[in-house]
Write a protein that holds these residues in place. Structure first.
Motif, PDB file in Angstrom:
ATOM      1  N   CYS A 112       1.523  11.501 -10.279  1.00 23.90           N
ATOM      2  CA  CYS A 112       0.527  12.684 -10.044  1.00 23.90           C
ATOM      3  C   CYS A 112       1.266  14.356 -10.150  1.00 23.90           C
ATOM      4  O   CYS A 112       0.898  15.101 -10.298  1.00 23.90           O
ATOM      5  CB  CYS A 112      -0.478  12.713  -9.052  1.00 23.90           C
ATOM      6  N   TYR A 144       6.992  13.813  -5.667  1.00 22.71           N
ATOM      7  CA  TYR A 144       6.870  12.985  -4.496  1.00 22.71           C
ATOM      8  C   TYR A 144       7.759  11.962  -4.210  1.00 22.71           C
ATOM      9  O   TYR A 144       7.990  11.280  -3.184  1.00 22.71           O
ATOM     10  CB  TYR A 144       5.292  12.578  -4.421  1.00 22.71           C
ATOM     11  N   ARG A 152       0.803  -1.267  -0.077  1.00 20.94           N
ATOM     12  CA  ARG A 152      -0.055   0.061   0.134  1.00 20.94           C
ATOM     13  C   ARG A 152       0.835   1.398   0.085  1.00 20.94           C
ATOM     14  O   ARG A 152       0.453   2.289  -0.737  1.00 20.94           O
ATOM     15  CB  ARG A 152      -1.106   0.017   1.168  1.00 20.94           C
ATOM     16  N   PHE A 191       2.457   1.622  -3.439  1.00 19.53           N
ATOM     17  CA  PHE A 191       1.475   1.831  -4.268  1.00 19.53           C
ATOM     18  C   PHE A 191       1.028   3.209  -4.319  1.00 19.53           C
ATOM     19  O   PHE A 191       0.923   3.808  -5.403  1.00 19.53           O
ATOM     20  CB  PHE A 191       0.219   0.860  -4.452  1.00 19.53           C
ATOM     21  N   THR A 192       0.475   3.475  -3.349  1.00 15.71           N
ATOM     22  CA  THR A 192       0.160   4.919  -3.007  1.00 15.71           C
ATOM     23  C   THR A 192       1.082   6.018  -3.426  1.00 15.71           C
ATOM     24  O   THR A 192       0.857   6.861  -4.193  1.00 15.71           O
ATOM     25  CB  THR A 192      -0.407   5.247  -1.431  1.00 15.71           C
ATOM     26  N   GLY A 193       2.500   5.728  -2.866  1.00 13.76           N
ATOM     27  CA  GLY A 193       3.372   6.716  -3.134  1.00 13.76           C
ATOM     28  C   GLY A 193       3.759   6.808  -4.676  1.00 13.76           C
ATOM     29  O   GLY A 193       4.297   7.826  -5.199  1.00 13.76           O
ATOM     30  N   LEU A 215       1.599   6.302  -7.147  1.00 14.79           N
ATOM     31  CA  LEU A 215       0.536   7.146  -7.737  1.00 14.79           C
ATOM     32  C   LEU A 215       0.650   8.787  -7.558  1.00 14.79           C
ATOM     33  O   LEU A 215       0.531   9.452  -8.517  1.00 14.79           O
ATOM     34  CB  LEU A 215      -0.906   6.478  -7.172  1.00 14.79           C
ATOM     35  N   LEU A 216       1.250   8.984  -6.310  1.00 16.58           N
ATOM     36  CA  LEU A 216       1.484  10.493  -6.035  1.00 16.58           C
ATOM     37  C   LEU A 216       2.573  10.967  -6.490  1.00 16.58           C
ATOM     38  O   LEU A 216       2.627  12.088  -7.163  1.00 16.58           O
ATOM     39  CB  LEU A 216       1.731  10.648  -4.331  1.00 16.58           C
TER      40      LEU A 216
END
Length: 319
Positions: free
Chosen positions: A159, A164, A148, A151-153, A155-156
């Protein structure tokens, strides 16, 4: 005048280029003769040598991993990658553009998800098979939580057009260190994403402006920031890691190692490796009161080397 004295502890590397050369040559020959199948045993032999030549407080480290464990992990890791690449090949053979695009998307998602799985497995295996005075290291992280986080990092990072990424690296370091154990000792990492970003911006632009000359200061700053933010906890006591590396020291290490490898057509690599380990261990100091006799065994045994080999196959560099 009141004086404050701080206990300091150093790690010493006793490696020898000639001894490591014999291991390298044997590993290369056996790997070639076995068409690559000996590689896990070669890797285990190399790690064992590096560990047993590393000393802390008059005691050497030990690596308990075996070639057999790594070979089984290697086969599992290879099987995982074969399945992933097989999906892409099947999609490509379909000659359907929608299927090809979908297959490529699934491939990159799966490949990205393999990174945290490889990191988690590699850390669990390598730490549990590493010891000092019979006391084992350990990693208590959760695989799903690490997936998680990355995966979140990821995507950020996409973006924010890559900005990031620097916070992601620091978050990853913090997560790994807070889950590392050495017996009953705990670790943490205190770095910040904003500072890490500024170090890279400064190093990048000054390296360009100086036509590459500043790169040695750049590498030194990154190494120092990595080491200086590591903490070790024993009960209520905090021990701090500190780097003494200099740009001049890095210049000498990199230039001389480069010449050793180039002028010997690669045969001098073991001497270059020894020099690199001597540089790293010689420039790391641990400050604070440490009661070595009070360190107790707390970690479980773990023998699945799949993550170790998977990280190796997809070339993830772990410190």
């Amino acid at each position: 005048m009141e004086h404050h004295y701080t206990d300091t502890h150093k790690i010493i590397f006793h490696g020898n280029g000639a001894k490591l050369f014999r291991i390298y040559i044997l590993n290369i020959l056996l790997t070639i003769l076995t068409l690559g199948l000996y590689y896990p045993w070669a890797k285990a032999a190399l790690i064992k040598y590096l560990y047993q030549e590393t000393e802390f407080k008059d005691s050497r480290f030990a690596f308990h991993g075996t070639g057999k464990e790594m070979f089984i992990g290697f086969i599992k890791a290879l099987g995982i990658l074969v399945v992933v690449y097989g999906l892409v090949l099947a999609a490509a053979l379909s000659m359907n553009m929608v299927v090809i695009i979908a297959g490529s998307l699934v491939f990159y998602i799966l490949l990205f998800l393999l990174i945290p799985i490889a990191i988690h497995g590699s850390l669990r295996y390598r730490t549990s098979r590493s010891s000092w005075r019979g006391i084992h290291f350990g990693y208590r992280g959760d695989r799903n939580e690490l997936v998680r986080l990355l995966f979140t990092g990821g995507l950020l990072t996409i973006c924010t057009f890559g900005i990031y990424f620097f916070w992601l690296i620091i978050k990853l370091r913090k997560y790994i260190f807070q889950n590392l154990r050495f017996g009953n000792l705990r670790f943490s990492y205190e770095g910040e994403g904003s500072t890490y970003l500024m170090l890279h911006l400064k190093g990048y632009f000054l390296t360009i402006i100086t036509l590459g000359i500043y790169v040695f200061w750049y590498v030194r700053d990154l190494f120092n920031y990595y080491i200086d933010n590591i903490r070790l906890y024993q009960d209520h006591r905090v021990l701090k890691f500190r780097s003494t590396a200099t740009a001049g020291g890095y210049f000498k290490l990199i230039i001389v190692n480069f010449l050793i490898i180039i002028l010997t057509l690669g045969l001098g690599t073991p001497w270059a490796v020894v020099r690199a380990f001597e540089f790293i261990t010689g420039n790391v100091i641990i400050e604070g009161a440490l009661d070595a006799d009070a360190i107790r065994q707390t970690e479980e045994n773990y023998t699945d080397a799949t993550g170790e080999d998977l990280a190796d196959i997809i070339d993830i560099g772990l410190v």
